[in-house]
Design an enzyme around this catalytic site. Structure first.
Site, PDB file in Angstrom:
ATOM      1  N   SER A  62      26.167   9.681  19.764  1.00 23.12           N
ATOM      2  CA  SER A  62      26.624   9.324  18.348  1.00 23.12           C
ATOM      3  C   SER A  62      27.632   8.622  18.130  1.00 23.12           C
ATOM      4  O   SER A  62      28.423   8.224  19.107  1.00 23.12           O
ATOM      5  CB  SER A  62      26.768  10.426  17.484  1.00 23.12           C
ATOM      6  OG  SER A  62      25.807  11.700  17.576  1.00 23.12           O
TER       7      SER A  62
HETATM    8  N1  SAH Z   1      25.918  15.098  20.129  1.00 17.80           N
HETATM    9  C1  SAH Z   1      25.100  13.998  21.160  1.00 17.80           C
HETATM   10  C2  SAH Z   1      24.250  13.276  20.350  1.00 17.80           C
HETATM   11  C3  SAH Z   1      22.845  13.453  20.807  1.00 17.80           C
HETATM   12  S1  SAH Z   1      21.693  12.730  19.908  1.00 17.80           S
HETATM   13  C4  SAH Z   1      26.194  13.414  21.937  1.00 17.80           C
HETATM   14  O1  SAH Z   1      27.544  13.382  21.357  1.00 17.80           O
HETATM   15  O2  SAH Z   1      25.953  12.876  22.713  1.00 17.80           O
HETATM   16  C5  SAH Z   1      20.967  14.062  19.416  1.00 17.80           C
HETATM   17  C6  SAH Z   1      20.124  14.846  20.711  1.00 17.80           C
HETATM   18  O3  SAH Z   1      19.346  16.008  19.936  1.00 17.80           O
HETATM   19  C7  SAH Z   1      19.235  14.384  21.558  1.00 17.80           C
HETATM   20  O4  SAH Z   1      19.673  14.382  23.149  1.00 17.80           O
HETATM   21  C8  SAH Z   1      17.759  14.826  21.412  1.00 17.80           C
HETATM   22  O5  SAH Z   1      17.082  15.137  22.511  1.00 17.80           O
HETATM   23  C9  SAH Z   1      18.368  16.087  20.938  1.00 17.80           C
HETATM   24  N2  SAH Z   1      17.324  17.094  20.189  1.00 17.80           N
HETATM   25  C10 SAH Z   1      16.499  16.823  19.314  1.00 17.80           C
HETATM   26  N3  SAH Z   1      15.671  17.618  19.008  1.00 17.80           N
HETATM   27  C11 SAH Z   1      16.177  18.810  19.450  1.00 17.80           C
HETATM   28  C12 SAH Z   1      15.978  20.371  19.479  1.00 17.80           C
HETATM   29  N4  SAH Z   1      14.863  20.890  18.705  1.00 17.80           N
HETATM   30  N5  SAH Z   1      16.532  21.050  20.490  1.00 17.80           N
HETATM   31  C13 SAH Z   1      17.722  20.592  20.884  1.00 17.80           C
HETATM   32  N6  SAH Z   1      17.961  19.314  21.064  1.00 17.80           N
HETATM   33  C14 SAH Z   1      17.297  18.434  20.343  1.00 17.80           C
END
Ligand code: SAH
Length: 661
Positions: A62
């Site tokens: 993000s």
């Molecule tokens: N907080 C992260 C942002 C990741 S983006 C950072 O700082 O890098 C959001 C993430 O949510 C993605 O990696 C995606 O694979 C995950 N995601 C989407 N649906 C999900 C679910 N049901 N359970 C766990 N992770 C999920």
């Protein structure tokens, strides 16, 4: 060596504090966690940019500000136990772990969960536990949580997460009925079965996929219909396939264009021959079969005017100081594909009897400060020497910088130099005042001088505001291009019809791309707002091949390899279609189901005069909604670099005329 500590400091100041974020615990955590350790190694230099970045499994880390905003919204205490859904890179988990006692984080991609776990351990975060699984079910064995944060956007708030909140606990989650747009909600559990909800504003997250999120299949297309054909198959069925540009039958395209007065044609790079050649083919048919009489291109007025004289067999007045298109990037217009078109246009114009049916070639851009000043002065000298004298004095304010106007822009920041705004405007006003006197004697030459004077006025403003972030120089440039187009249309009379050649980023409606979030518009948008259905917007794309581009502004032209397109892009989708070249109508699709299924945003690639394959994702891709951006998309799976006209090595004038001397 990059000074990451300094970048971190700047990030806090410019991205957090400047936006009013003052939460001390969060700011301290953001200053402590090395974000560069969480981004892919090839993107390390962009780690502190004010933007999300791609990570593995087509996911993103993000934007720093969003992480800070969400963390702050959780209203954490140091003793809290926090659940995060969507570990991704692990960056947000690390920020949380700086602030609270214990963090539990869940990720649905095994590769991400595993690498985040290793990374966090290596960096010494021993209060984070990473679980591979579906976070929409929460983590029952560790519940209740004082705070829950979800880093992906779902259609509804998952029941399990509400249940696993402690009384007094906060859940921060993006929710939206569209897959890539959400509102950020904060939900507080007030009592056993009482929750309070606040809306913290619009956000843009990757989809939350799981039992209580979007279905995996549906993340590609937000419809509830069962999927029987793949999207690539549907594109195959909805497109007109062709072998070569020479042979492609354009009858149906011409029918779709109908009575449009404007046809805008884009390009996915400034250096791929197929985009030029196909636009030339389409232009020729529009000219011959539909009476189009204007080609307006993303080039400067004086250069294009030179070509205009050539194709009308009249002598340019005044002569350009240097050959046309000798400013960087020369290959954009001084190339073999354009040369061929100018010869065709000249032959065509010989066959038309009436002047207003001849095709004119015009430039929409505003980078020719120096030659435009010269052109105005030359014109005035020939019709009105006294005004010319005055104009020379007034333009004198700008002439020291006219050859390198960016310097003028920089000097304006220091406020020690005189602004030239009034002087250049005064010259334009003089010209407009004398319009009737001058114009009746020589409409074409007057029009040329007036456009140059407008260009000088707009270029002065463009360069003056280039370095002020809040003033959008992109918009000034596209507004100038649109205004110039309007002037040409009215100069050529009420039956005039225009073809525009410019980059996809100018031609495709900005409202359906990431540009609009930055407050940017473009010619495509302005044309649609003014001409509505009387305009037809065509985008172009490619997967791989070669392209003519430089590595930096002002650098030499190189022939570079175009990387195969990103897996999450429209280009990859088109590459997966079982044919190489096709026309894909979007507004009037051959299969009605197509539009809806293409609507979910994807990445789109834009190569300009600069191409940096090393940092392609960061510097050349943006999110867009293709079927809203264009009325039609033309695909060449493989493309080759344009061939520049090499003035130095060509044998003589004739070979490159009218481009060389
Ligand atoms: N907080 C992260 C942002 C990741 S983006 C950072 O700082 O890098 C959001 C993430 O949510 C993605 O990696 C995606 O694979 C995950 N995601 C989407 N649906 C999900 C679910 N049901 N359970 C766990 N992770 C999920």
């Amino acid at each position: 060596m990059t000074n990451f500590a300094e970048l971190r400091r700047q990030m806090i100041e410019h991205q957090m504090i400047a936006r009013g974020l003052r939460d001390e615990a969060v700011l301290n955590a953001m200053s402590a966690v090395p974000r560069e350790a969480f981004v892919p190694s090839e993107l390390v230099e962009f780690a502190y940019n004010d933007a999300p970045l791609p990570i593995a499994a087509r996911q993103t880390i993000s934007q720093p500000y969003i992480v800070a905003l969400m963390t702050s919204a959780l209203q954490l205490k140091s003793t809290d136990r926090v659940l995060e859904v969507g570990t991704g890179s692990g960056y947000a988990a690390a920020i949380l772990a700086q602030i609270v006692g214990q963090v539990f984080t869940i990720e649905r991609h095994k590769i991400l969960a595993d690498s985040a776990r290793d990374r966090l351990q290596e960096l010494g975060f021993d209060n984070v536990e990473v679980l591979f699984g579906d976070g929409t079910r929460g983590w029952p064995s560790q519940a209740p949580f004082d705070a829950v944060v979800v880093a992906a956007g779902g259609p509804d708030v998952p029941e399990a997460l509400l249940e696993q909140l402690a009384i007094g606990g906060r859940l921060v989650i993006p929710i939206g009925s569209e897959m890539h747009r959400q509102s950020l909600l904060r939900i507080r559990r007030v009592s056993e079965d009482d929750y309070q909800q606040e809306d913290l504003g619009g956000v843009h997250f990757v989809p939350l996929i799981g039992t209580s999120g979007w279905q995996e299949e549906r993340s590609r297309q937000s419809t509830k219909e069962p999927v029987t054909v793949t999207l690539a198959e549907l594109i195959y069925q909805s497109s007109e396939h062709f072998g070569s540009i020479k042979e492609v039958n354009l009858d149906k395209l011409l029918k779709r264009i109908g009575n449009s007065r404007l046809v805008l044609m884009g390009e996915a790079s400034h250096g791929s021959a197929e985009f030029y050649e196909m636009r030339a083919r389409i232009s020729q048919e529009l000219i011959e079969k539909k009476g189009f009489n204007i080609i307006a291109v993303e080039a400067d007025w004086p250069d294009a005017n030179y070509i205009n004289h050539y194709i009308h067999n009249t002598s340019p007045d005044p002569l350009l100081e240097t050959a046309p298109f000798s400013r960087f990037p020369t290959w954009m217009w001084a190339n073999k594909s354009v040369l061929k078109l100018t010869h065709w246009l000249r032959d065509y114009n010989l066959t038309v009897a009436e002047n207003n049916h001849s095709v004119g070639f015009y430039g929409l851009d505003l980078y020719s400060l120096n030659s435009s000043i010269e052109a105005v002065l030359n014109y005035l000298e020939s019709v009105d020497p006294e005004t010319a004298e005055l104009a020379r004095v007034r333009y004198g304010c700008l002439t020291p910088w006219a050859k390198d106007p960016a310097v003028y822009g920089q000097l304006m920041l220091t406020k020690q130099y005189k602004k030239c705004e009034k002087d250049v405007l005064a010259t334009l006003r003089d010209l407009l005042k004398a319009r009737l006197n001058y114009a009746h004697a020589d409409g074409q030459r007057y029009f040329d001088a007036e456009q140059n004077a407008r260009l000088v006025t707009n270029a002065e403003r463009y360069y003056r505001t280039l370095y002020y972030a809040e003033q959008n120089s992109w918009n000034q440039r596209d507004q100038h291009m649109f205004d110039t187009l309007q002037s040409i249309l009215s100069f050529r009379g009420k039956n005039s019809k225009a073809i525009v050649w410019a980059h996809n980023s100018h031609v495709g409606d900005a409202r359906s791309t990431q540009m609009s979030a930055r407050g940017e518009f473009n010619i495509g948008q302005l044309v649609r707002e003014h001409y509505r259905r009387s305009a037809y917007l065509i985008g172009f794309g490619t997967d791989h091949g070669t392209v003519a581009a430089a590595s930096e502004w002002g650098g030499p032209m190189e022939v570079k390899q175009v990387q195969p397109a990103h897996i999450d892009s429209y280009e990859r989708l088109c590459h997966n279609v079982a044919t190489d070249n096709f026309l894909l109508p979007l507004t009037k699709p051959i299969k009605p189901a197509l539009r809806k299924r293409l609507l979910a945003e994807r990445l789109e690639r834009a190569i300009g005069v600069i191409y940096r394959p090393e940092s392609e994702l960061q510097s050349h891709y943006f999110y867009a909604c293709l079927p809203q951006q264009f009325d039609e998309y033309i695909w060449f799976d493989e493309t080759r670099a344009v061939e520049p006209l090499n003035r130095e090595t060509s044998k003589g004038v004739l070979e490159t005329f009218p481009f060389g001397f």
